[in-house]
Design an enzyme around this catalytic site. Sequence first.
Site, PDB file in Angstrom:
ATOM      1  N   HIS A  86     -10.463  -4.574  -7.124  1.00 44.85           N
ATOM      2  CA  HIS A  86     -10.386  -3.107  -6.999  1.00 44.85           C
ATOM      3  C   HIS A  86      -9.960  -2.542  -8.365  1.00 44.85           C
ATOM      4  CE1 HIS A  86     -10.315   0.705  -5.243  1.00 44.85           C
ATOM      5  NE2 HIS A  86      -9.302   0.618  -4.405  1.00 44.85           N
ATOM      6  N   ARG A 102      -5.526   8.405  -8.951  1.00 46.80           N
ATOM      7  CA  ARG A 102      -6.890   7.849  -8.836  1.00 46.80           C
ATOM      8  C   ARG A 102      -7.891   8.792  -9.501  1.00 46.80           C
ATOM      9  NH1 ARG A 102      -8.430   4.487  -5.020  1.00 46.80           N
ATOM     10  NH2 ARG A 102     -10.036   3.998  -6.547  1.00 46.80           N
ATOM     11  N   ARG A 117     -19.029   0.863  -3.947  1.00 44.08           N
ATOM     12  CA  ARG A 117     -17.988   0.237  -3.109  1.00 44.08           C
ATOM     13  C   ARG A 117     -18.677  -0.537  -2.005  1.00 44.08           C
ATOM     14  NH1 ARG A 117     -12.612   2.283   0.012  1.00 44.08           N
ATOM     15  NH2 ARG A 117     -11.897   2.151  -2.122  1.00 44.08           N
ATOM     16  N   GLN A 157      -8.612   1.160  -9.171  1.00 40.96           N
ATOM     17  CA  GLN A 157      -7.275   1.372  -8.603  1.00 40.96           C
ATOM     18  C   GLN A 157      -6.186   0.985  -9.613  1.00 40.96           C
ATOM     19  OE1 GLN A 157      -6.415   2.140  -5.013  1.00 40.96           O
ATOM     20  NE2 GLN A 157      -4.407   2.410  -5.961  1.00 40.96           N
ATOM     21  N   CYS A 196      -1.574   1.298  -2.242  1.00 42.54           N
ATOM     22  CA  CYS A 196      -2.863   1.905  -2.618  1.00 42.54           C
ATOM     23  C   CYS A 196      -3.371   2.858  -1.547  1.00 42.54           C
ATOM     24  CB  CYS A 196      -3.882   0.810  -2.904  1.00 42.54           C
ATOM     25  SG  CYS A 196      -4.059  -0.348  -1.547  1.00 42.54           S
ATOM     26  N   ASP A 256      -0.020  -3.595   0.447  1.00 43.91           N
ATOM     27  CA  ASP A 256      -1.339  -3.123   0.883  1.00 43.91           C
ATOM     28  C   ASP A 256      -1.455  -3.498   2.363  1.00 43.91           C
ATOM     29  OD1 ASP A 256      -4.001  -2.315   1.018  1.00 43.91           O
ATOM     30  OD2 ASP A 256      -4.796  -4.017  -0.123  1.00 43.91           O
TER      31      ASP A 256
END
Length: 338
Positions: free
Chosen positions: A136, A318, A109, A139, A273, A232
Site C-alpha cells: 500500500h 492521504r 487498487r 499510504q 490507516c 490495521d
Amino acid sequence: MKTSIFQGRSFIAEKDFNREELNYLIDFSAHLKALKKAGIPHHYLEGKNIALLFEKTSTRTRAAFTTAAIDLGAHPEFLGQNDIQLGKKESVADTAKVLGRMFDGIEFRGFSQQTVETLAEFAGVPVWNGLTDDWHPTQMIADFLTVQENFGYLKGINMVYVGDGRNNVANSLLVTGAILGVNMRIVTPRSLFPDKSIITLANQYAAQSGAIIQMTDDVPLGVKDAHVLYTDVWVSMGEEDKFAERINLLTPYQINRHMLDLTGNEEVIVLHCLPAFHDSQTEYGQRIAKEFGIQEMEITDEVFRSSNGRQFEQAENRMHSIKAIMAATLGNLFIPKA
Ligand code: CP
Ligand code: NVA
C-alpha cells in the site's frame, strides 16, 4: 525534456524510490498541504486526465485521488470493477495500452500486485498503486508525513505495528521504515510474521539506513518505548472468511489503554490507516458483535477517540501525499535534486 528524476515514473511499491526520493515526497506533501491551507492554487496537472481503477472498495484512496487530481487541475475518471472489461473480457496488458493512449496517469487498487505491474509495463504513463494484496505504497507517504508532523523528524523514531503482521500495510510500513531509518517493530503472533522475503528486503535497507528491525510475538517487549503505535484491520479485503481465526489469534494484540501504558510513553501517538473496527456501528461490526460477542477489534473505542489518536490527520494526509506523488511523477516540475 525530463525536468526531474521523478518525471514519468510509476509508484507500484516502496522500493521504486530511494530514501532521498521518499523524503522528498514527504516534504513536498507538506508543502502542498501548506499551499492548500493558504488557498494558493497549484495546478501542476492542468489539462491531464487521470484514470482511477478500483477492483476493491475504498473511501480514502478514491476520495484522495479524486480531490488531489481536481486541485492539481486534472480530470479524474473513476472506472470501477463492474464498469470496465479489465481482466474479464480484455487482458490487463491490452487495457493498459488503451488507457495509456487516453489518460496521462493511472491509479489501480485491486488484488494482485502482478496486475499493477502489468499496467505499469504496458501503459506508457505513470501508474500508482492504490493498494494490492501485497503493498500500500501511497499510504506510506501520508503515514510518515503524519509522523514527521508530530515529531519533527523520522530517523530514530520507534514505530511499532501491532496486529496482522503479514498484510499489505505491515509489509509497506516495514520496508518504508527501513528505507527511511525509522526503527520498525512488527508485534504479531509467529504465524502472522511477515514473509521471509519482506523481512530480508527490510533488513537490506536497514543495513544502509541504520534502522533497527525487530519481529516479536511478545507484546510488552515489542511496544516498550514506542513513539508510534500503528494498527490495521485484522481481516483485510478479500479475506472475509478469516474473522474467527484472526479474532482468536490477535485479541492479545489489540491497541487498548493497557498497551499504551506498556509503551511507557504518555505521548505515544496512535495511527490507523482506516477503516477501523473500534465499535459496532457498522454492518460488519454488528455481525461480529452478534457472532463473537465483541464490540471492538484491533483498537478500543476509548483509545480511538483519545488524544493519542492521529488517524484523522493521517487520513487527511492521504490527499496531500497523493497530490505530491501525482505532481512529482506527471507535472514536469523543476526539481533540481531529490
Ligand atoms: N486507508 C485506505 O486505503 O482507506 P480506503 O480503503 O478507504 O481507501
Ligand atoms: N489491510 C487493509 C488495508 C485497508 C486500507 C486491507 O487490505 O483491507
